[in-house]
Design a protein around this motif. Structure first.
Motif, PDB file in Angstrom:
ATOM      1  N   GLN A 151       0.833  -1.215   0.000  1.00  0.00           N
ATOM      2  CA  GLN A 151       0.000   0.000   0.000  1.00  0.00           C
ATOM      3  C   GLN A 151       0.861   1.256   0.000  1.00  0.00           C
ATOM      4  N   SER A 154       2.390   1.710  -3.464  1.00  0.00           N
ATOM      5  CA  SER A 154       1.414   2.002  -4.525  1.00  0.00           C
ATOM      6  C   SER A 154       0.999   3.473  -4.512  1.00  0.00           C
ATOM      7  N   ALA A 155       1.394   4.219  -3.465  1.00  0.00           N
ATOM      8  CA  ALA A 155       1.080   5.649  -3.399  1.00  0.00           C
ATOM      9  C   ALA A 155       2.052   6.482  -4.218  1.00  0.00           C
ATOM     10  N   PRO A 157       2.675   7.460  -7.664  1.00  0.00           N
ATOM     11  CA  PRO A 157       1.986   7.380  -8.964  1.00  0.00           C
ATOM     12  C   PRO A 157       2.918   7.339 -10.166  1.00  0.00           C
ATOM     13  N   LYS A 178      -7.046  -0.219  -2.563  1.00  0.00           N
ATOM     14  CA  LYS A 178      -6.792  -0.034  -3.986  1.00  0.00           C
ATOM     15  C   LYS A 178      -5.336   0.332  -4.221  1.00  0.00           C
ATOM     16  N   THR A 179      -4.739  -0.294  -5.203  1.00  0.00           N
ATOM     17  CA  THR A 179      -3.364   0.020  -5.565  1.00  0.00           C
ATOM     18  C   THR A 179      -3.342   0.872  -6.820  1.00  0.00           C
ATOM     19  N   ASN A 180      -2.275   1.646  -6.959  1.00  0.00           N
ATOM     20  CA  ASN A 180      -2.228   2.618  -8.039  1.00  0.00           C
ATOM     21  C   ASN A 180      -0.878   2.557  -8.747  1.00  0.00           C
ATOM     22  N   THR A 182      -0.031   2.626 -11.869  1.00  0.00           N
ATOM     23  CA  THR A 182      -0.463   2.888 -13.248  1.00  0.00           C
ATOM     24  C   THR A 182       0.685   2.957 -14.245  1.00  0.00           C
ATOM     25  N   SER A 206      -0.667  -4.253 -12.580  1.00  0.00           N
ATOM     26  CA  SER A 206      -0.358  -3.145 -13.485  1.00  0.00           C
ATOM     27  C   SER A 206      -0.556  -3.610 -14.915  1.00  0.00           C
TER      28      SER A 206
END
Length: 882
Positions: A151, A154-155, A157, A178-180, A182, A206
């Motif tokens: 977590q 995943s912050a 970006p 939620k993971t981010n 991207t 991803s």
């Protein structure tokens, strides 16, 4: 928290908004200078560091690299907050230094322009503030207690590369939120402790992932079919896990895949036909699995394939001709399979770029014309246990780039052509062993680092070798002459020779006195020749020596005291010579010292049988705690067997050490580790040769000496011992009662001594015993009943006239039965095994018998009835017999 920085290229690249570089030449060229504020920040950062090599004496060019072999020492000290003054810093690599006592610099989270960060950190919370971070390497950190690492990371970006190799991560549970990721393209989770199935959610982490590395993680189960969701993946590495089951067909949907490595798992299935759809594939490594079936002919569609490794599986059938159309193929490895049939010229027709050909350990054979001109120039030719012969392959003459050539057990029975020896001057590794090759080696010059010509028909004198040779093995040939010219030919050369094996030839004369020039030697095997004279003192210069095998020669004199300088020896075999005097005391002191960092310093094998040694075996023998073979048979040793045998820890099963053979690497996955000591032992009456299985042997042979006294009871504590021979001595007393505790004993020979008493009942527990000789003693009583003891022939017990019961012909009387019963019950607390029981039973029988007789004698009615019964019983028996 403590910080341990990972091993990477060490650079500190400090850039400004105008891409400022700290190289003098570049700064001059671009006419740029640092601002006063940035210079002060750099100086403050420098003052906080301990720089033992003074590499930061100038900031004209900042390079913090500390690779292996670098003259610089690691930086340490404090990572100063002055780095915050470098407003535009975007690339920071401080790995591979020694900041283990430095707290985590959480202020780095304020470097908003940072895009590349290579650190090994434990506290992750501050990283979430680095919103511009694109590259993060935390390899070597301890994250197994950081349950929220997914977590936190995943912050970020902008993150595109995440390296978490060797971080002790032991769980890949589904993300809690939620993971981010991207922009994540590279994810490296290799060398962790993920002892679980591959989680399906990982493949949806991803959509931009191009590289996923999960190798060496103990992953289990099957590869999920959902792996096809990695539509942009180019590099997938799942090697060295415990994955099993069939390979999913969905792998064939990864159209952009370039590297697929599934080696070293336990997949059991044919190669899926959809693999032929991987048109972008360059590397396919499926080695060391349990793949079966045939090689798909449709592989011809893999036009971009450069590496095809299918080695160490169970593939069958022939090699499809279509593989010969893969014009970009560089490596072809089909070794260690069940493939069969012929390999023809058509199998290589378009392999113009082939560099590595590995077909060893198959049932294939080469079928080409004698004048064949291959379309490739090979560097690695591995064709051991592959049909090449009977003629020597002339096509090798046209290969000018070969580094490694192995043709062991290739069925070649031919004279080695003269051009070949000059051709081998370019070879680094040469193995022609176990063929029927012939030729005279007298005038041959050898230059390869590793040369294995053993088990052939070579003759003549020893060849000459260059100082580059590290391994020379010409064992099991017909090489003659003396060894001195070989050893003394280049007195000033610095030789690299580490392995010298001339065993099983017909070399003669003495060993010469030039061993001082060969101080790199680790293994020396000169056994089974006609060498004579004394063992030279100059052998004491071989300080790295681990094995010295001089058995089956005609050496005389004594063992030189200089050999005690060879303190790392593990194997000593001087058996079957004419050595005399006593066994030197220093030889009993070559034990393993646990205070020494190098664990190679211990003696494992001591074989001095069949010499003219005298004297006794001292208590110091028990200091050899790591010994696995002690063979002092067929000498004139006297005295008693030491009663400290239980101090020999390896034979007692307490310590277990293994000899590591020397290894020489050539190429990405090829190494020489084939040299292993060979010993001829007599564990079960017949002489057997031990090599690969030598490390499993546990043996004591003190036979045919003049040893006296009792067999020490401590010998029963050697629970790992497999072979024990104390025959042909003057031993007396009884067989130790607890000898049955030696559960792994396979061979026991105590014959031709003066042992008395009974065979202990505990010997019936030796379930692995396959050879037993207790003949010619003064043993008595019943042979204990067991599956093992009754399976041996009577000869195993002959010469003991007081023994009875199977398998000997003498039957046991009641006296022997009572004696055995008393012996079995003695001391176990069982009333039926005590002498009081049998005395009471005798008194009771006498009282009852005379009581009955008195009643019959004085009572007429009872007397008539009793004799009438006897007459009736006699008539009944007569009628039954008739």
């Amino acid at each position: 928290m403590a910080v341990l920085f990972a091993t990477h290229v060490l650079l500190l690249i400090l850039s400004t908004a105008t891409t400022l570089h700290f190289s003098a030449s570049k700064a001059a060229r671009l006419n740029m200078t640092c601002s006063e504020k940035e210079r002060n920040a750099l100086l403050s950062f420098k003052h906080g560091l301990a720089d033992p090599s003074n590499r930061l004496s100038s900031f004209m060019e900042i390079n913090l690299d500390t690779p292996v072999g670098s003259p610089y020492r690691e930086l340490s000290g404090e990572i100063s907050p002055s780095l915050l003054g470098l407003k535009y810093l975007n690339h920071l690599d401080l790995s591979s230094n020694y900041f283990v006592l430095t707290p985590t610099p959480s202020f780095l989270g304020s470097l908003e322009s940072l895009r590349y960060l290579d650190l090994s950190l434990n506290n992750l919370n501050w990283i979430s503030r680095l919103s511009s971070l694109e590259y993060l390497d935390l390899s070597g950190s301890d994250l197994h207690k950081q349950g929220n690492w997914l977590q936190v990371l995943s912050a970020l970006p902008s993150l595109s590369e995440l390296h978490l190799e060797s971080c002790q991560i032991d769980n890949l549970g589904p993300p809690k939120g939620k993971t981010n990721f991207t922009h994540l393209q590279v994810l490296d989770l290799s060398n962790n402790n993920l002892n679980q199935q591959i989680p399906s959610w990982l493949f949806n982490l991803s959509k931009t992932l191009v590289q996923l590395d999960l190798h060496s993680n103990l992953l289990q189960g099957e590869i999920p079919q959902i792996i096809s969701s990695l539509q942009n993946i180019k590099n997938l590495d799942l090697q060295n896990n415990q994955l099993s089951g069939p390979l999913p067909d969905s792998l064939g949907q990864l159209k952009h895949l370039k590297v697929l490595d599934l080696s070293n798992n336990t997949f059991t299935c044919p190669i899926p036909s959809p693999f032929a759809n991987l048109s972008s594939l360059r590397t396919l490594n499926l080695a060391h699995n349990r793949l079966n079936g045939t090689i798909p002919k449709s592989f011809e569609f893999l036009k971009n394939l450069q590496v095809l490794n299918l080695g160490a599986n169970s593939l069958t059938g022939d090699v499809p001709v279509t593989l010969g159309t893969l014009s970009n193929l560089v490596t072809l490895d089909l070794s260690s399979n069940l493939l069969e049939g012929s390999i023809k010229e058509s199998n290589f027709v378009k392999l113009f770029t082939l560099k590595e050909l590995r077909l060893s350990w198959t049932n294939l054979f080469l079928s080409v014309n004698s004048g064949w001109a291959p379309p490739f120039q090979l560097e690695y030719v591995l064709l051991s246990s592959f049909g090449i012969g009977p003629k020597f392959p002339e096509w090798l003459k046209r290969q000018s780039s070969v580094k490694v050539l192995t043709m062991s057990k290739a069925g070649i029975a031919d004279l080695v052509p003269s051009w070949f020896w000059n051709w081998t001057l370019q070879i680094e590794f040469l193995d022609l062993s176990n063929n029927l090759l012939s030729g005279d080696l007298s005038n041959i010059f050898l230059n390869s680092s590793v040369i294995i010509l053993s088990s052939n028909l070579f003759k003549g004198r020893l060849p000459s070798v260059s100082a580059n040779v590290e391994v020379l093995n010409v064992a099991n040939n017909s090489i003659s002459g003396t060894i001195s010219p070989f050893l003394c030919g280049k007195p000033n050369a610095t030789n690299k020779l580490s392995v010298l094996d001339f065993s099983n030839n017909v070399l003669s004369d003495d060993l010469g006195h030039c061993w001082v020039h060969w101080q790199a030697l680790v293994h020396v095997n000169l056994g089974s020749n006609n060498l004579s004279g004394e063992i030279p003192n100059s052998m004491g210069y071989l300080s790295q020596l681990e094995s010295l095998l001089l058995d089956d020669n005609r050496f005389s004199g004594y063992i030189p005291s200089t050999l005690q300088n060879c303190s790392t020896m593990k194997f000593i075999d001087m058996g079957n010579n004419q050595l005399s005097d006593t066994i030197p005391d220093w030889m009993w002191e070559m034990q393993y010292d646990r205070n020494v960092i190098n664990p190679s310093q211990y003696l494992m094998v001591l074989r001095l049988r069949s010499n003219n040694f005298n004297g006794s075996i001292t208590q110091n023998m028990c200091q050899l705690s790591c010994l696995i073979v002690l063979d002092l048979g067929n000498k004139s040793l006297s005295g008693s067997i030491p009663n400290c045998l239980d101090d020999m820890k390896t034979m007692a099963g307490e310590d277990d050490f293994f000899a590591n053979p020397s290894s020489y690497s050539y190429g990405s996955d090829f190494s020489y580790n084939h040299y292993k000591e060979t010993l001829a032992l007599v564990p079960k009456k017949d002489e057997l040769e031990y090599k690969d299985n030598l490390i499993l042997v546990r043996m004591i042979d003190l036979s045919s000496n003049k040893l006296s006294g009792a067999i020490p009871s401590e010998i029963s504590k050697l629970s790992a011992l497999r072979f024990l021979n104390l025959s042909r001595n003057h031993l007396s007393g009884e067989i130790p009662n607890d000898m049955g505790k030696m559960k792994l004993l396979e061979s026991l020979d105590l014959s031709l001594n003066n042992i008395s008493g009974q065979i202990p009942q505990s010997l019936s527990d030796l379930s692995f015993l396959s050879f037993l000789n207790l003949s010619y003693h003064n043993l008595s009583g019943r042979i204990p009943t067991s599956t093992q003891l009754q399976s041996f022939e009577e000869l195993s017990y002959t010469g003991n006239p007081e023994l009875c019961g199977p398998p000997v012909t003498k039957n046991c009387t009641n006296k022997e039965w009572l004696r055995e019963s008393a012996s079995v019950g003695h001391g176990d607390g069982n009333f039926f095994g005590t002498s009081e029981f049998y005395i009471g039973m005798g008194v009771g029988f006498a009282a009852g018998f005379w009581g009955f007789c008195s009643v019959v004698f004085f009572n007429r009615t009872w007397r008539r009835a009793y004799f009438h019964y006897l007459d009736h019983l006699r008539d009944l028996i007569y009628v039954m017999i008739v």
